[in-house]
Design a protein around this motif. Structure first.
Motif, PDB file in Angstrom:
ATOM      1  N   PRO A   1      13.776  -5.966   1.708  1.00  0.00           N
ATOM      2  CA  PRO A   1      13.163  -7.223   1.267  1.00  0.00           C
ATOM      3  C   PRO A   1      12.174  -7.805   2.268  1.00  0.00           C
ATOM      4  O   PRO A   1      11.162  -8.382   1.864  1.00  0.00           O
ATOM      5  N   LYS A   2      12.465  -7.672   3.541  1.00  0.00           N
ATOM      6  CA  LYS A   2      11.564  -8.242   4.555  1.00  0.00           C
ATOM      7  C   LYS A   2      10.168  -7.658   4.424  1.00  0.00           C
ATOM      8  O   LYS A   2       9.169  -8.386   4.405  1.00  0.00           O
ATOM      9  N   GLU A   3      10.083  -6.317   4.351  1.00  0.00           N
ATOM     10  CA  GLU A   3       8.776  -5.666   4.283  1.00  0.00           C
ATOM     11  C   GLU A   3       8.085  -5.939   2.950  1.00  0.00           C
ATOM     12  O   GLU A   3       6.867  -6.141   2.896  1.00  0.00           O
ATOM     13  N   LEU A   4       8.846  -5.939   1.859  1.00  0.00           N
ATOM     14  CA  LEU A   4       8.235  -6.266   0.565  1.00  0.00           C
ATOM     15  C   LEU A   4       7.729  -7.700   0.552  1.00  0.00           C
ATOM     16  O   LEU A   4       6.643  -7.986   0.043  1.00  0.00           O
ATOM     17  N   GLY A   5       8.515  -8.607   1.118  1.00  0.00           N
ATOM     18  CA  GLY A   5       8.123 -10.008   1.125  1.00  0.00           C
ATOM     19  C   GLY A   5       6.845 -10.260   1.894  1.00  0.00           C
ATOM     20  O   GLY A   5       6.090 -11.180   1.574  1.00  0.00           O
ATOM     21  N   GLU A   6       6.574  -9.433   2.910  1.00  0.00           N
ATOM     22  CA  GLU A   6       5.348  -9.602   3.692  1.00  0.00           C
ATOM     23  C   GLU A   6       4.105  -9.409   2.831  1.00  0.00           C
ATOM     24  O   GLU A   6       3.072 -10.043   3.073  1.00  0.00           O
ATOM     25  N   LEU A   7       4.177  -8.532   1.836  1.00  0.00           N
ATOM     26  CA  LEU A   7       3.018  -8.308   0.977  1.00  0.00           C
ATOM     27  C   LEU A   7       2.633  -9.583   0.242  1.00  0.00           C
ATOM     28  O   LEU A   7       1.446  -9.876   0.040  1.00  0.00           O
ATOM     29  N   ALA A   8       3.653 -10.335  -0.173  1.00  0.00           N
ATOM     30  CA  ALA A   8       3.393 -11.547  -0.954  1.00  0.00           C
ATOM     31  C   ALA A   8       2.728 -12.633  -0.118  1.00  0.00           C
ATOM     32  O   ALA A   8       2.140 -13.574  -0.676  1.00  0.00           O
ATOM     33  N   ARG A   9       2.818 -12.523   1.203  1.00  0.00           N
ATOM     34  CA  ARG A   9       2.257 -13.564   2.073  1.00  0.00           C
ATOM     35  C   ARG A   9       0.869 -13.233   2.598  1.00  0.00           C
ATOM     36  O   ARG A   9       0.276 -14.029   3.346  1.00  0.00           O
ATOM     37  N   LEU A  10       0.324 -12.079   2.240  1.00  0.00           N
ATOM     38  CA  LEU A  10      -1.016 -11.719   2.698  1.00  0.00           C
ATOM     39  C   LEU A  10      -2.071 -12.492   1.930  1.00  0.00           C
ATOM     40  O   LEU A  10      -1.926 -12.748   0.729  1.00  0.00           O
ATOM     41  N   SER A  11      -3.159 -12.842   2.608  1.00  0.00           N
ATOM     42  CA  SER A  11      -4.147 -13.742   2.011  1.00  0.00           C
ATOM     43  C   SER A  11      -4.881 -13.125   0.824  1.00  0.00           C
ATOM     44  O   SER A  11      -5.231 -13.833  -0.120  1.00  0.00           O
ATOM     45  N   ARG A  12      -5.120 -11.814   0.873  1.00  0.00           N
ATOM     46  CA  ARG A  12      -5.933 -11.225  -0.195  1.00  0.00           C
ATOM     47  C   ARG A  12      -5.234 -10.071  -0.913  1.00  0.00           C
ATOM     48  O   ARG A  12      -5.844  -9.420  -1.772  1.00  0.00           O
ATOM     49  N   ALA A  13      -3.962  -9.814  -0.597  1.00  0.00           N
ATOM     50  CA  ALA A  13      -3.242  -8.721  -1.243  1.00  0.00           C
ATOM     51  C   ALA A  13      -2.592  -9.220  -2.526  1.00  0.00           C
ATOM     52  O   ALA A  13      -2.071 -10.338  -2.583  1.00  0.00           O
ATOM     53  N   HIS A  14      -2.612  -8.367  -3.554  1.00  0.00           N
ATOM     54  CA  HIS A  14      -2.008  -8.725  -4.838  1.00  0.00           C
ATOM     55  C   HIS A  14      -1.129  -7.567  -5.290  1.00  0.00           C
ATOM     56  O   HIS A  14      -1.619  -6.593  -5.862  1.00  0.00           O
ATOM     57  N   PRO A  15       0.180  -7.627  -5.016  1.00  0.00           N
ATOM     58  CA  PRO A  15       1.068  -6.546  -5.458  1.00  0.00           C
ATOM     59  C   PRO A  15       1.189  -6.536  -6.983  1.00  0.00           C
ATOM     60  O   PRO A  15       1.320  -7.595  -7.620  1.00  0.00           O
ATOM     61  N   VAL A  16       1.155  -5.336  -7.557  1.00  0.00           N
ATOM     62  CA  VAL A  16       1.188  -5.177  -9.013  1.00  0.00           C
ATOM     63  C   VAL A  16       2.330  -4.235  -9.394  1.00  0.00           C
ATOM     64  O   VAL A  16       2.422  -3.117  -8.873  1.00  0.00           O
ATOM     65  N   VAL A  17       3.203  -4.692 -10.274  1.00  0.00           N
ATOM     66  CA  VAL A  17       4.282  -3.869 -10.818  1.00  0.00           C
ATOM     67  C   VAL A  17       4.224  -3.951 -12.335  1.00  0.00           C
ATOM     68  O   VAL A  17       4.107  -5.051 -12.905  1.00  0.00           O
ATOM     69  N   ASP A  18       4.312  -2.814 -13.001  1.00  0.00           N
ATOM     70  CA  ASP A  18       4.319  -2.767 -14.464  1.00  0.00           C
ATOM     71  C   ASP A  18       5.693  -3.226 -14.957  1.00  0.00           C
ATOM     72  O   ASP A  18       6.712  -2.611 -14.628  1.00  0.00           O
TER      73      ASP A  18
END
Length: 434
Positions: free
Chosen positions: A203-220
């Motif tokens: 969860p820690k590493e996944l959560g970091e993606l959500a806090r990036l200024s321009r990153a947009h994680p996409v899951v179907d």
């Protein structure tokens, strides 16, 4: 007196040295060898440059390194400067703590195309490992494909997706920062053979993606099973899957976002291109008894960069039995042969956390204590010093490393803790020796 040689100055090496001091106290003499002039192995060149809190563990290793009974012997390489057999003649026990620095292969057609890398080399490039300084990945294509569903895949995706401002406080090396500054990558595809409930991401590493200024994680959303299935998961995986569900529910990306597409149930089958990667051929999979099996449905992802994050293996050493399938030294609970041992990833393969190496180090010292009950009369470090003088080896001590460390800190760009030397000769020059 017990004379112990430890080969490898990463976490496993220093935890094993700490265990030797606990076991024998003043009756232990421990030499920690490393092929580089700088210590700490994985902490320096494997841990992500923006995870500085994790790197703080080196303070514990420094406490061990600065005792009179432990000595760092840098810039000495097994197989180049001396052999395992020679070390065994000098020391009561030789313990291989070399980690797993080599990439596992994808074993796919096109794997040798240009701009296809394993994670060890790509991570080594942005972390300043001298072996990978000249890697020079090309980042002008808008799509990068990462193969693997573990934390290393997330590290690589995060580094590719970050803005330059978000590297403040990290020790990413200058040449990598310059390359990423010019990057045109705007889509990062993470391929996973199985589904969201089988990820090895925390969860820690996944959560970091959500806090990036321009990153947009996409899951179907179609890849996610009914939420009731989450109840059977352990706490960590349940939190990780919860984050994946939140990614699936969020709004569409903004025009300037870097999308990170989680492509589940997707197995790479070939890397395509003429001299350089141009696309990845992927087969859809389904789960059968927890295993991913191909459905026969294939598609292509145009891409200019491929990074395989599928695991690591220990590098073989001449005259040391090797388990090819396991990617580690052949051993029986750490014993390779009389007087020769292995510990950490070199023993068990690349599993567990940094801290997992501590009980491993203590366990192997207990075996050494059983196998070497008294003073064997071997010369230990005095014998090595004579051999080093005869061969003209340019040995780097921990006090030399402290000068390198001081120079790196002094050379740091604004907001960074250090600017690493990425060339062995530069490191040695920083010690003040010819």
């Amino acid at each position: 007196m017990r004379h112990i040689a430890i080969v490898g100055s990463g976490p496993a090496g220093y935890y094993t040295a700490e265990a030797a001091l606990r076991q024998w106290g003043e009756a232990a003499r421990v030499d920690i060898f490393d092929r580089l002039p700088v210590p700490f192995g994985l902490i320096r060149t494997g841990v992500a440059p923006d995870h500085q809190s994790i790197k703080g563990v080196v303070r514990r290793y420094e406490a061990t390194a600065l005792t009179d009974n432990v000595r760092f012997v840098g810039n000495v390489m097994l197989g180049r400067d001396l052999s395992v057999a020679e070390l065994q003649e000098l020391y009561d026990a030789v313990i291989l703590a070399t980690g797993a620095p080599a990439d596992r292969k994808l074993a796919l057609p096109g794997e040798d195309l240009a701009n296809v890398f394993g994670s060890a080399s790509f991570v080594g490039w942005y972390n300043g490992h001298p072996q990978f300084t000249e890697l020079a990945p090309r980042l002008e294509h808008e799509t990068a494909v990462i193969v693997g569903n573990g934390n290393v895949a997330l590290d690589v995706a995060r580094i590719l997706a970050k803005s330059e401002e978000e590297f403040a406080g990290s020790d990413i090396v200058g040449h990598a920062l310059a390359g990423l500054r010019a990057s045109r990558v705007r889509r990062i595809v993470i391929l996973g053979r199985r589904g969201p409930l089988q990820v090895a991401m925390t969860p820690k590493e996944l959560g970091e993606l959500a806090r990036l200024s321009r990153a947009h994680p996409v899951v179907d959303p179609a890849d996610l099973p009914d939420a009731q299935a989450d109840a059977a998961l352990d706490t960590g995986l349940r939190k990780a899957v919860g984050l994946l569900r939140s990614f699936a529910a969020q709004a569409d990306p903004r025009p300037d976002d870097v999308t990170i597409d989680f492509d589940f149930f997707a197995a790479p089958r070939a890397i395509l291109g003429d001299g350089r990667v141009e696309a990845v051929e992927v087969e859809r999979t389904r789960l059968e008894d927890g295993k991913a099996v191909g459905t026969g449905e294939t598609y292509r992802i145009p891409a200019g960069l491929v990074i395989a994050c599928i695991g690591y293996q220990t590098s073989p050493i001449p005259d040391v039995p090797y388990d090819v399938e396991g990617g580690r030294f052949a051993n029986d609970e750490g014993r390779i042969r009389p007087g020769l041992y292995c510990v950490g990833w070199a023993r068990r393969g690349p599993t567990g956390t940094i801290g997992t190496n501590r009980p491993d180090g203590f366990a192997i010292i207990e075996k050494v204590a059983t196998d070497v009950p008294g003073d064997s009369g071997k010369p230990g470090r005095a014998g090595f010093d004579r051999l080093a003088a005869e061969r003209g080896l340019q040995v780097v001590r921990f006090t030399d490393w402290q000068k390198i460390d001081e120079a790196e800190v002094a050379n740091a760009r604004h907001g960074s803790p250090r600017e690493k030397f990425v060339d062995v000769e530069q490191m040695i020059e920083a010690t003040g020796r010819a």
